[in-house]
Design a protein around this motif. Structure first.
Motif, mmCIF file in Angstrom:
data_model
loop_
_atom_site.group_PDB
_atom_site.id
_atom_site.type_symbol
_atom_site.label_atom_id
_atom_site.label_comp_id
_atom_site.label_asym_id
_atom_site.label_seq_id
_atom_site.Cartn_x
_atom_site.Cartn_y
_atom_site.Cartn_z
ATOM 1 N N ALA A 116 0.835 -1.203 0.000
ATOM 2 C CA ALA A 116 0.000 0.000 0.000
ATOM 3 C C ALA A 116 0.872 1.255 0.000
ATOM 4 C CB ALA A 116 -0.924 0.006 1.208
ATOM 5 N N THR A 117 0.463 2.248 -0.737
ATOM 6 C CA THR A 117 1.187 3.514 -0.802
ATOM 7 C C THR A 117 1.006 4.283 0.504
ATOM 8 O OG1 THR A 117 0.792 3.640 -3.177
ATOM 9 C CG2 THR A 117 1.438 5.673 -2.074
ATOM 10 N N PRO A 118 2.104 4.643 1.175
ATOM 11 C CA PRO A 118 1.985 5.462 2.383
ATOM 12 C C PRO A 118 1.416 6.837 2.034
ATOM 13 C CG PRO A 118 4.204 4.549 2.161
ATOM 14 C CD PRO A 118 3.491 4.298 0.870
ATOM 15 N N GLY A 119 0.769 7.455 2.996
ATOM 16 C CA GLY A 119 0.277 8.811 2.784
ATOM 17 C C GLY A 119 -1.055 9.052 3.453
ATOM 18 N N GLU A 120 -1.679 10.144 3.037
ATOM 19 C CA GLU A 120 -2.947 10.576 3.619
ATOM 20 C C GLU A 120 -4.118 9.903 2.909
ATOM 21 O OE1 GLU A 120 -3.021 14.826 3.596
ATOM 22 O OE2 GLU A 120 -1.184 14.973 4.767
ATOM 23 N N TYR A 121 -5.081 9.462 3.709
ATOM 24 C CA TYR A 121 -6.270 8.780 3.202
ATOM 25 C C TYR A 121 -7.494 9.309 3.936
ATOM 26 C CZ TYR A 121 -3.482 5.251 0.740
ATOM 27 O OH TYR A 121 -2.627 4.612 -0.121
ATOM 28 N N HIS A 122 -8.644 9.149 3.295
ATOM 29 C CA HIS A 122 -9.924 9.415 3.942
ATOM 30 C C HIS A 122 -10.511 8.084 4.376
ATOM 31 C CE1 HIS A 122 -10.430 13.230 1.328
ATOM 32 N NE2 HIS A 122 -9.968 13.554 2.508
ATOM 33 N N LEU A 123 -11.030 8.039 5.584
ATOM 34 C CA LEU A 123 -11.771 6.881 6.065
ATOM 35 C C LEU A 123 -13.200 7.354 6.288
ATOM 36 C CD1 LEU A 123 -10.757 4.134 8.430
ATOM 37 C CD2 LEU A 123 -12.882 5.335 8.917
ATOM 38 N N MET A 124 -14.128 6.774 5.543
ATOM 39 C CA MET A 124 -15.535 7.168 5.607
ATOM 40 C C MET A 124 -16.345 6.011 6.186
ATOM 41 S SD MET A 124 -15.637 10.125 3.510
ATOM 42 C CE MET A 124 -17.361 10.212 3.224
ATOM 43 N N VAL A 125 -17.277 6.344 7.074
ATOM 44 C CA VAL A 125 -18.183 5.351 7.636
ATOM 45 C C VAL A 125 -19.597 5.809 7.325
ATOM 46 C CG1 VAL A 125 -18.964 4.159 9.714
ATOM 47 C CG2 VAL A 125 -16.557 4.828 9.493
ATOM 48 N N TYR A 126 -20.356 4.920 6.696
ATOM 49 C CA TYR A 126 -21.749 5.189 6.342
ATOM 50 C C TYR A 126 -22.638 4.261 7.154
ATOM 51 C CZ TYR A 126 -19.676 7.279 2.158
ATOM 52 O OH TYR A 126 -18.938 8.036 1.293
ATOM 53 N N CYS A 127 -23.796 4.752 7.561
ATOM 54 C CA CYS A 127 -24.769 3.917 8.260
ATOM 55 C C CYS A 127 -26.137 4.153 7.627
ATOM 56 C CB CYS A 127 -24.805 4.259 9.749
ATOM 57 S SG CYS A 127 -25.910 3.187 10.696
ATOM 58 N N THR A 128 -26.849 3.050 7.380
ATOM 59 C CA THR A 128 -28.182 3.113 6.785
ATOM 60 C C THR A 128 -29.162 2.444 7.737
ATOM 61 O OG1 THR A 128 -27.192 2.957 4.586
ATOM 62 C CG2 THR A 128 -29.556 2.532 4.745
#
Length: 153
Positions: A116-128
């Motif tokens: 995996a490429t190191p760096g900044e990522y977004h972690l998104m959590v969705y709930c339905t």
């Protein structure tokens, strides 16, 4: 007389259909998400022995249905990788079922591969929820080969 009876029955039938339709769509409240881990700015270890420590609480006024986690790069369009470094921008998306009005979730199912490429990522959590209402939350995380904060379970 027959005409009045016919119109009365039609009126009652339309009223019953409208009443049931309103009752079925009465849940317009979005579910709530309390994401405990990972938190904003957390460092997630690439290729770690254990998966990402994920912990969240979900709640809804009626009934929960599912939650989804999405992780994707937050790169600015250019890279600083050497030509000998072979990495892959990490992307992850998975859904899990929920039930009831409240759910506490804790797992280590999200694995970040060695390449995996190191760096900044977004972690998104969705709930339905069961009525189809959705809410989401987003945090910024960093993928690194260095270990982040260690969580004891």
């Amino acid at each position: 007389m027959k005409r009045n009876l016919f119109f009365s029955i039609c009126f009652l039938a339309m009223f019953a259909i409208a009443w049931n339709g309103c009752r079925e769509n009465s849940d317009t409240t979005r579910p709530e998400i309390d994401l405990e881990e990972p938190a904003e700015g957390d460092i997630l270890q690439i290729g770690g022995e254990h998966g990402v420590h994920f912990e969240a609480n979900f709640s809804d006024n009626e009934a929960l249905a599912s939650y989804k986690v999405n992780i994707h790069p937050d790169f600015d369009g250019h890279t600083h990788r050497s030509s000998t470094e072979e990495t892959v921008d990490f992307e992850f998306e998975q859904s899990w079922s929920l039930s009831g009005r409240n759910a506490a979730v804790h797992h280590h199912e999200i694995k970040i591969p060695e390449d995996a490429t190191p760096g900044e990522y977004h972690l998104m959590v969705y709930c339905t929820d069961a009525a189809g209402n959705e809410s989401h939350i987003a945090v910024n995380v960093i993928l690194s080969h260095e270990a982040g904060e260690v969580h004891e379970d």
